[in-house]
Enzyme design. Structure first.
Site, PDB file in Angstrom:
ATOM      1  N   ARG A   1     -29.226  49.083  -5.598  1.00 10.71           N
ATOM      2  CA  ARG A   1     -29.678  50.113  -6.297  1.00 10.71           C
ATOM      3  C   ARG A   1     -29.556  49.010  -7.222  1.00 10.71           C
ATOM      4  NH1 ARG A   1     -31.740  54.869  -5.020  1.00 10.71           N
ATOM      5  NH2 ARG A   1     -32.057  55.708  -6.513  1.00 10.71           N
TER       6      ARG A   1
ATOM      7  N   ASN B   1     -23.020  40.754 -11.551  1.00 11.41           N
ATOM      8  CA  ASN B   1     -23.808  40.626  -9.884  1.00 11.41           C
ATOM      9  C   ASN B   1     -23.448  39.204  -9.594  1.00 11.41           C
ATOM     10  OD1 ASN B   1     -25.232  41.564  -8.220  1.00 11.41           O
ATOM     11  ND2 ASN B   1     -27.545  40.797  -9.105  1.00 11.41           N
TER      12      ASN B   1
ATOM     13  N   HIS C   1     -25.883  36.606  -7.160  1.00 10.51           N
ATOM     14  CA  HIS C   1     -27.589  37.003  -6.374  1.00 10.51           C
ATOM     15  C   HIS C   1     -27.805  35.530  -5.726  1.00 10.51           C
ATOM     16  CE1 HIS C   1     -31.924  37.697  -6.185  1.00 10.51           C
ATOM     17  NE2 HIS C   1     -32.131  36.163  -6.548  1.00 10.51           N
TER      18      HIS C   1
ATOM     19  N   ASP D   1     -32.548  40.516 -12.213  1.00  8.63           N
ATOM     20  CA  ASP D   1     -31.649  39.243 -11.476  1.00  8.63           C
ATOM     21  C   ASP D   1     -32.808  38.343 -13.194  1.00  8.63           C
ATOM     22  OD1 ASP D   1     -31.512  40.280  -9.059  1.00  8.63           O
ATOM     23  OD2 ASP D   1     -32.927  40.038  -8.104  1.00  8.63           O
TER      24      ASP D   1
HETATM   25  C1  GAR Z   1     -25.099  38.927  -0.516  1.00  9.68           C
HETATM   26  O1  GAR Z   1     -26.117  36.698   0.462  1.00  9.68           O
HETATM   27  C2  GAR Z   1     -25.359  39.282  -2.492  1.00  9.68           C
HETATM   28  O2  GAR Z   1     -25.270  38.099  -2.896  1.00  9.68           O
HETATM   29  C3  GAR Z   1     -26.840  39.630  -1.851  1.00  9.68           C
HETATM   30  O3  GAR Z   1     -26.059  40.878  -0.870  1.00  9.68           O
HETATM   31  C4  GAR Z   1     -25.380  40.496  -0.210  1.00  9.68           C
HETATM   32  C5  GAR Z   1     -24.071  41.215   0.140  1.00  9.68           C
HETATM   33  O4  GAR Z   1     -23.528  40.617   1.098  1.00  9.68           O
HETATM   34  N1  GAR Z   1     -26.927  40.351  -3.200  1.00  9.68           N
HETATM   35  C6  GAR Z   1     -28.496  40.707  -3.454  1.00  9.68           C
HETATM   36  O5  GAR Z   1     -29.400  39.815  -2.882  1.00  9.68           O
HETATM   37  C7  GAR Z   1     -28.603  41.148  -4.850  1.00  9.68           C
HETATM   38  N2  GAR Z   1     -29.418  41.458  -5.435  1.00  9.68           N
HETATM   39  P1  GAR Z   1     -22.251  41.500   1.270  1.00  9.68           P
HETATM   40  O6  GAR Z   1     -22.438  42.535   1.208  1.00  9.68           O
HETATM   41  O7  GAR Z   1     -21.587  40.713   2.618  1.00  9.68           O
HETATM   42  O8  GAR Z   1     -20.718  40.636  -0.056  1.00  9.68           O
END
Ligand code: GAR
Length: 228
Positions: free
Chosen positions: A94, A110, A112, A148
Site C-alpha cells: 500500500r 522498507n 525493495h 522507492d
Molecule cells: C519481497 O520480495 C519484498 O522485497 C517485496 O515484496 C516481497 C514480499 O515477500 N516488496 C516490494 O516489492 C515493495 N515494493 P514476503 O512477503 O515473503 O516478505
C-alpha cells in the site's frame, strides 16, 4: 544494551521477510523486538505465521476505510497504542501518504527487490532481465514520500545468470533479502545508522557493504569485524 526497540512489521502477503526479522530478533543481543505485525489484508499469510510465533498480529483492512487518510490514522493509532518506535515495511503493498511517512520519518524502513535507484515500482525482476543487467539485488531504505526513493541503509547483490527466469531471479534475491533486512534493522535499532536530513549517517565502521563484503558482523552487540 538497554531496552530493545519496540518494532512493528507491516505485511500484505506471505511474510517471509517478516519471519526473517522475527527469527533475528530472537538472537542474543539483537537490538529490536518485534512486538506487532499488522496487515492491510485480513487474509495475509503473514498474520497467521506471526500468531504461530506468539506475536500480536492485527488486520486493518484498507477496504473498510473511506480513504487513505482514515486508513493511515487507524494504523498510526494502533502503532502508537503499543508504543511502537520503529516500523518495517516487508512486502507491504500500500502506498503511504506523505502525512504518514512524515510522522514516522527516520523510523520507517522498507525493503525493495532491486538495487535502487534502479527498477522502482513493481515487476523488478522482469525489469532487471529486460535491462540485461548482470547484477541485481535488494535494498533497505528509509521511507520518504517519493516511492522507492529514500536514503539507502543497506544493499546486497546477486548475479543474473543467462537462463534466469523472473522466478529463479526472484528466489535468489529473496534469499539475500532474508539476510539483509535483519542486518539493516539492527543498524537502525542500535543507533548505528540514522537518518540525518536526507542521508544515512553511519557510526564509524558500521556501514553495511552488501554482498561484496557480506554483513560485517554476526553478533549485534560486538564491534565490527571489518571496518567500513
Ligand atoms: C519481497 O520480495 C519484498 O522485497 C517485496 O515484496 C516481497 C514480499 O515477500 N516488496 C516490494 O516489492 C515493495 N515494493 P514476503 O512477503 O515473503 O516478505
Amino acid at each position: 544494551m538497554t531496552g530493545r526497540i519496540r518494532t512493528a512489521v507491516l505485511v500484505s502477503g506471505r511474510g517471509s521477510n517478516m519471519m526473517s526479522l522475527i527469527e533475528a530478533s530472537r538472537r542474543p543481543g539483537y537490538p529490536a523486538d518485534i512486538v506487532l505485525v499488522a496487515s492491510n489484508r485480513p487474509d495475509a499469510g503473514g498474520l497467521q505465521h506471526a500468531r504461530a510465533e506468539g506475536i500480536e498480529a492485527i488486520a486493518i483492512d484498507h477496504r473498510a476505510h473511506p480513504d487513505r487518510e482514515s486508513f493511515e490514522r487507524a494504523l498510526d493509532e494502533a502503532l502508537n497504542a503499543r508504543g511502537i518506535e520503529l516500523v518495517c515495511l516487508a512486502g507491504f503493498m500500500r502506498v503511504l501518504t506523505s502525512w504518514f511517512v512524515t510522522r514516522w520519518a527516520g523510523r520507517l524502513l522498507n525493503i525493495h527487490p532491486s538495487l535502487l535507484p534502479l527498477f522502482r515500482g513493481i515487476h523488478t525482476h522482469r525489469q532487471a532481465l529486460e535491462a540485461g543487467v548482470l547484477l541485481h539485488g535488494c535494498t533497505v531504505h528509509f521511507v520518504i514520500p517519493e516511492l522507492d526513493a529514500g536514503p539507502i541503509i543497506a544493499q546486497a547483490c546477486v548475479p543474473v545468470i543467462s537462463d534466469d527466469t523472473e522466478e529463479s531471479l526472484a528466489a535468489r534475491v529473496l534469499a539475500r533479502e532474508h539476510r539483509l533486512y535483519p542486518t539493516a534493522l539492527a543498524l537502525v535499532a542500535s543507533g548505528r545508522a540514522r537518518l540525518v536530513e536526507d542521508r544515512v549517517k553511519f557510526e564509524s565502521g558500521w556501514s553495511c557493504e552488501g554482498e561484496i563484503a557480506s554483513p560485517p558482523f554476526d553478533s549485534w552487540s560486538e564491534t565490527p569485524s571489518t571496518s567500513g
